[in-house]
Design a protein around this motif. Structure first.
Motif, mmCIF file in Angstrom:
data_model
loop_
_atom_site.group_PDB
_atom_site.id
_atom_site.type_symbol
_atom_site.label_atom_id
_atom_site.label_comp_id
_atom_site.label_asym_id
_atom_site.label_seq_id
_atom_site.Cartn_x
_atom_site.Cartn_y
_atom_site.Cartn_z
ATOM 1 N N THR A 1 17.883 -4.387 -0.298
ATOM 2 C CA THR A 1 18.263 -5.030 -1.553
ATOM 3 C C THR A 1 19.577 -4.497 -2.113
ATOM 4 N N LEU A 2 19.897 -3.251 -1.814
ATOM 5 C CA LEU A 2 21.155 -2.719 -2.336
ATOM 6 C C LEU A 2 22.192 -2.601 -1.224
ATOM 7 N N GLY A 3 21.872 -1.814 -0.196
ATOM 8 C CA GLY A 3 22.835 -1.534 0.868
ATOM 9 C C GLY A 3 23.355 -2.790 1.539
ATOM 10 N N LEU A 4 22.457 -3.521 2.161
ATOM 11 C CA LEU A 4 22.885 -4.699 2.910
ATOM 12 C C LEU A 4 23.395 -5.800 1.995
ATOM 13 N N ARG A 5 22.768 -5.931 0.816
ATOM 14 C CA ARG A 5 23.199 -6.992 -0.081
ATOM 15 C C ARG A 5 24.649 -6.790 -0.497
ATOM 16 N N CYS B 1 24.373 2.016 3.853
ATOM 17 C CA CYS B 1 22.954 2.313 4.044
ATOM 18 C C CYS B 1 22.675 3.772 3.691
ATOM 19 N N ALA B 2 23.600 4.661 4.090
ATOM 20 C CA ALA B 2 23.421 6.074 3.767
ATOM 21 C C ALA B 2 23.425 6.284 2.260
ATOM 22 N N VAL B 3 24.304 5.577 1.570
ATOM 23 C CA VAL B 3 24.375 5.721 0.115
ATOM 24 C C VAL B 3 23.077 5.262 -0.527
ATOM 25 N N SER B 4 22.545 4.126 -0.048
ATOM 26 C CA SER B 4 21.273 3.651 -0.581
ATOM 27 C C SER B 4 20.200 4.716 -0.407
ATOM 28 N N LEU B 5 20.217 5.321 0.793
ATOM 29 C CA LEU B 5 19.216 6.329 1.122
ATOM 30 C C LEU B 5 19.341 7.541 0.197
ATOM 31 N N VAL B 6 20.585 8.007 0.007
ATOM 32 C CA VAL B 6 20.819 9.178 -0.837
ATOM 33 C C VAL B 6 20.413 8.872 -2.280
ATOM 34 N N LEU B 7 20.797 7.699 -2.763
ATOM 35 C CA LEU B 7 20.453 7.342 -4.143
ATOM 36 C C LEU B 7 18.935 7.238 -4.312
ATOM 37 N N TRP B 8 18.297 6.681 -3.293
ATOM 38 C CA TRP B 8 16.830 6.543 -3.332
ATOM 39 C C TRP B 8 16.175 7.921 -3.381
ATOM 40 N N LEU B 9 16.706 8.835 -2.526
ATOM 41 C CA LEU B 9 16.182 10.198 -2.510
ATOM 42 C C LEU B 9 16.386 10.872 -3.857
ATOM 43 N N LEU B 10 17.614 10.718 -4.399
ATOM 44 C CA LEU B 10 17.923 11.329 -5.694
ATOM 45 C C LEU B 10 16.994 10.778 -6.770
ATOM 46 N N GLN B 11 16.732 9.472 -6.702
ATOM 47 C CA GLN B 11 15.872 8.857 -7.710
ATOM 48 C C GLN B 11 14.445 9.414 -7.610
ATOM 49 N N GLY C 1 0.809 -1.210 0.000
ATOM 50 C CA GLY C 1 0.000 0.000 0.000
ATOM 51 C C GLY C 1 0.852 1.275 0.000
ATOM 52 N N TRP C 2 2.090 1.179 0.474
ATOM 53 C CA TRP C 2 2.987 2.356 0.510
ATOM 54 C C TRP C 2 4.174 2.108 -0.429
ATOM 55 N N PRO C 3 3.997 2.340 -1.704
ATOM 56 C CA PRO C 3 5.041 1.965 -2.669
ATOM 57 C C PRO C 3 6.387 2.652 -2.405
ATOM 58 N N SER C 4 6.377 3.887 -1.891
ATOM 59 C CA SER C 4 7.683 4.536 -1.710
ATOM 60 C C SER C 4 8.446 3.922 -0.538
ATOM 61 N N VAL C 5 7.714 3.502 0.501
ATOM 62 C CA VAL C 5 8.377 2.822 1.617
ATOM 63 C C VAL C 5 8.936 1.493 1.137
ATOM 64 N N LEU C 6 8.152 0.813 0.346
ATOM 65 C CA LEU C 6 8.589 -0.480 -0.190
ATOM 66 C C LEU C 6 9.859 -0.305 -1.011
ATOM 67 N N SER C 7 9.886 0.738 -1.851
ATOM 68 C CA SER C 7 11.067 0.910 -2.692
ATOM 69 C C SER C 7 12.262 1.369 -1.865
ATOM 70 N N LEU C 8 11.984 2.067 -0.762
ATOM 71 C CA LEU C 8 13.106 2.461 0.106
ATOM 72 C C LEU C 8 13.768 1.225 0.701
ATOM 73 N N LEU C 9 12.952 0.221 1.039
ATOM 74 C CA LEU C 9 13.512 -0.979 1.658
ATOM 75 C C LEU C 9 13.978 -2.002 0.633
ATOM 76 N N ALA C 10 13.184 -2.196 -0.419
ATOM 77 C CA ALA C 10 13.482 -3.323 -1.302
ATOM 78 C C ALA C 10 13.454 -2.971 -2.783
ATOM 79 N N GLY C 11 13.532 -1.683 -3.100
ATOM 80 C CA GLY C 11 13.520 -1.303 -4.510
ATOM 81 C C GLY C 11 14.892 -1.386 -5.147
ATOM 82 N N GLU C 12 15.054 -0.668 -6.282
ATOM 83 C CA GLU C 12 16.337 -0.710 -7.005
ATOM 84 C C GLU C 12 17.484 -0.247 -6.121
ATOM 85 N N PHE C 13 17.245 0.817 -5.331
ATOM 86 C CA PHE C 13 18.263 1.325 -4.414
ATOM 87 C C PHE C 13 17.861 1.077 -2.966
#
Lengths: 71, 637
Positions: free
Chosen positions: B342-346, B514-524, B326-338
């Protein structure tokens, strides 16, 4: 008294003098135990100088080793 | 709280003792420079908690390198209640002058003759009780590596700290220094004769402290008179005097045994410039290619990232997270492209951990065998051409593991010039293990590309080093180093050290990932990513690279290994040709240091120097990319 660099590999000598008044250089040498009165053996002189001093080996480049005079 | 400092020459067993006392593990090894900062831990002595400092090795109170200055500063500022001087028993004549200086400082000292097992094998004999009587302080024998002498030391420490056992009261300075000490009117952390002597030996820090505390007349009249007197004496006057004193103290107490050089074949193989190529080449192949490249970046990454995370864990997590649909942006923050997961921890756990871990394991093996100082000896002449000395082998080799750690370790280098050159080369042409592992995995299907990549990196390394050596004022540093004996490394010690470095690395890396994932997600999400990517596109076009690489380079700035991991993905998707891959690998390897390394550079070298280095590195990387594209006859895009 003659320069350490003139001593053949494998022979021993006693350090007589360090030909410098540079405090930094003297600090380096004395930190490794290279002070007048100490006996050393020259193991090899290339690519850098290698000395046996007590139970340790000490490496020095030629610019530092050229300041050491032995007897 | 009561404080204890562990002090001594490099490589005498301070950090092992620190571990036994506190349970903390400061990285220990078989060359100078592993402890470049003071570590601190707690221990319990007869029911009282005491603070223990593990200090970088020092040879004397006159520091030659930055790490030695750190130790003296600690003694000066913290003035510990007790100093445990850890000495290498077999080389006692070279160790005792430092004991004399510690006593001259007015510190409360216990002398520990460590590595007695090694000394006994060489036939060294020491009359401990007599030495203790002559020095007026407790002297103990120990072999900390096998746990010998620990209980006795703890008892003695407790007696000194809690029992109010008084330290030695004999003055351990030359009469001239003692007399000069009478000039000083203020009170200092060290006894006046030692302060006066360091002042006369032109120690910058002490001179500043004295100048701040004393009247002008003291400096101009009283101390100047002694300075004149000293000028007439032989070079290293006080150091020679200390060695004589140590000799007198050891007469009839220390028997050196057999000092014959016993190295034989091992020495020939590690110290002869011709034969020495063999073990060096073997280590490069076995260590970097087989252990890090094939095993770490190949097998382990496939297992952890491909199978464990990719097929077992992440699909499960993604399935659980579907409740968030129901919250696509939260989902993408955790498990999306960035996504954070899925990105940071992986990347952190699946790609970087196995590679960096295997490199640290290999490096620990190299350290504990005592091979690195020998490599320094062999490499000295070559490194001189780059303005560095043999010592630079230590930070440079560590740089192939983690550049951030290596920038910290440039403290073992003695001149500012040398530290600057080493920092520059680490930022430009020394890829870290995570990068190296990924690039080897990427290019290993094209052996010619791998060779070309190595040639370009090597070329840049020598080119940049020689240019800096030409441009920077000053001269290459003088090389001097103690070569410890070759030892068979103990597996347990290597594993402990690998783990300690991994912990350090993870404390730095996982938050950044994790910070990089967050920044990239924000930029996206804000469209910023497209802006940056399209801004980079013309430059990438000049290098014949597709615009998607923009985000890889962007990630590469945050962490270099992270960028390499992105490249790895693009290649697997088939978005790059072999030639493009080579250009991209070269540019990414040369490109800006990662964020963590840049932060360390600013801390160690200052802001101005770091910004200059970063700009020069970015320019050189871009120039190399364009040049390589032209040489490979790739079309510009």
């Amino acid at each position: 008294m003659l320069p350490l660099l003139k001593i053949p590999d494998g022979s021993g000598a006693i350090i007589a003098e360090l030909a410098t008044r540079d405090h930094k250089v003297i600090r380096k040498m004395s930190s490794l135990g290279i002070v007048p009165g100490v006996s050393v053996t020259v193991l090899r002189k290339s690519p850098a100088v290698l000395l046996q001093c007590g139970h340790t080996k000490i490496a020095l480049d030629r610019s530092l080793a050229s300041l050491i005079y032995v007897k | 709280m009561l404080t204890v400092a562990l002090v001594g020459n490099p490589n005498v067993g301070k950090s092992v003792l620190f571990y036994h006392l506190t349970g903390n593990y400061a990285t220990v090894s078989n060359y100078p420079g592993t402890t470049v900062e003071v570590s601190c831990g707690r221990t319990n002595l007869s029911g009282r908690t005491c603070l223990v400092y593990d200090t970088p090795g020092i040879y004397s109170f006159s520091p030659v390198s930055e790490e030695e200055a750190v130790t003296r500063r600690l003694l000066w500022e913290a003035r510990p209640n007790l100093v445990v001087h850890v000495a290498d028993a077999k080389n006692l004549p070279r160790m005792l002058p430092l004991t004399l200086e510690l006593l001259a400082a007015g510190l409360n000292v216990i002398l520990v003759l460590n590595m007695m097992d090694e000394a006994e094998k060489l036939g060294v004999r020491i009359r401990r009780a007599e030495l203790s009587r002559r020095l007026g302080i407790p002297v103990l024998q120990a072999a900390f590596a096998c746990g010998r002498g620990l209980a006795e030391l703890r008892r003695e420490m407790a007696a000194c700290l809690l029992g109010g056992k008084a330290g030695s009261r004999i003055c351990r300075e030359h009469p001239l220094a003692a007399e000069a000490g009478l000039c000083l009117k203020s009170k200092y952390p060290f006894a006046a004769p030692l302060v006066a002597r360091l002042y006369l030996e032109q120690d910058k820090e002490i001179q500043a402290a004295v100048a701040a505390a004393e009247d002008k007349s003291v400096l101009a009249d009283c101390l100047a008179r002694f300075a004149d007197e000293l000028a007439g004496r032989e070079a290293g006057f006080f150091a020679v005097w200390r060695y004589r004193e140590a000799e007198k103290l050891l007469a009839g107490v220390f028997h050196s045994g057999n000092e014959k050089n016993r190295g034989g074949l091992a020495d020939k193989l590690t110290l002869d410039p011709l034969w020495g190529v063999l073990p060096a080449a073997f280590l490069l192949y076995a260590g970097l290619y087989l252990i890090v490249g094939r095993f770490g970046a190949g097998f382990l990454v496939d297992m952890i990232e491909g199978v464990l995370l990719g097929e077992v864990i992440l699909p499960k997590i993604t399935a659980w997270l579907s409740v968030l649909s129901g919250w696509p942006s939260v989902l993408s923050l955790l498990a999306g492209e960035f996504g954070l997961l899925t990105l940071g921890l992986r990347y952190a756990l699946g790609v970087v951990m196995p590679i960096v871990g295997t490199y640290f394991f290999f490096f620990a093996l190299l350290e504990d065998s005592g091979y690195l100082p020998r490599l320094a000896y062999l490499a000295d002449a070559g490194l001189k051409k780059l303005g560095l000395g043999g010592r630079a082998v230590i930070p440079l080799a560590l740089g192939f593991g983690c550049g951030t750690m290596a920038v910290l370790v440039t403290r073992v280098l003695e001149s500012r010039r040398e530290r600057l050159i080493a920092t520059f080369l680490l930022a430009l042409a020394v890829p870290c293990s995570a990068q190296l592992g990924l690039i080897m995995a990427l290019l290993s299907r094209e052996p010619s590309a791998l060779l070309l990549w190595a040639a370009v990196m090597g070329g840049m390394f020598f080119l940049a080093g020689s240019m800096l050596n030409l441009l920077l004022p000053g001269r290459p540093a003088q090389f001097f180093l103690e070569l410890p004996p070759l030892r068979r490394p103990a597996l347990q010690a290597i594993l402990q050290k690998t783990m300690a470095r991994m912990r350090w690395y993870f404390a730095e890396v996982v938050p950044v990932f994790c910070a990089v994932s967050l920044v990239l997600w924000l930029l996206q999400h804000t469209g910023g990513l497209d802006v940056v990517t399209s801004a980079l596109a013309p430059l990438l076009g000049c290098m014949g690279l597709p615009p998607e690489l923009g985000r890889v380079f962007l990630a590469g700035f945050f962490r270099r290994d992270y960028g390499a991991a992105g490249l790895f993905d693009l290649y697997r998707e088939g978005a790059l040709s072999a030639g493009q891959l080579l250009v991209a690998a070269v540019v990414l390897s040369l490109f800006l240091p990662c964020l963590a390394q840049l932060a360390m550079m600013i801390r160690e070298r200052g802001l101005a120097a770091s910004v200059l280095i970063a700009c020069a590195v970015a320019l050189l990387a871009a120039a190399a990319g364009i040049l390589l594209r032209i040489l490979l006859c790739l079309p510009a895009l």
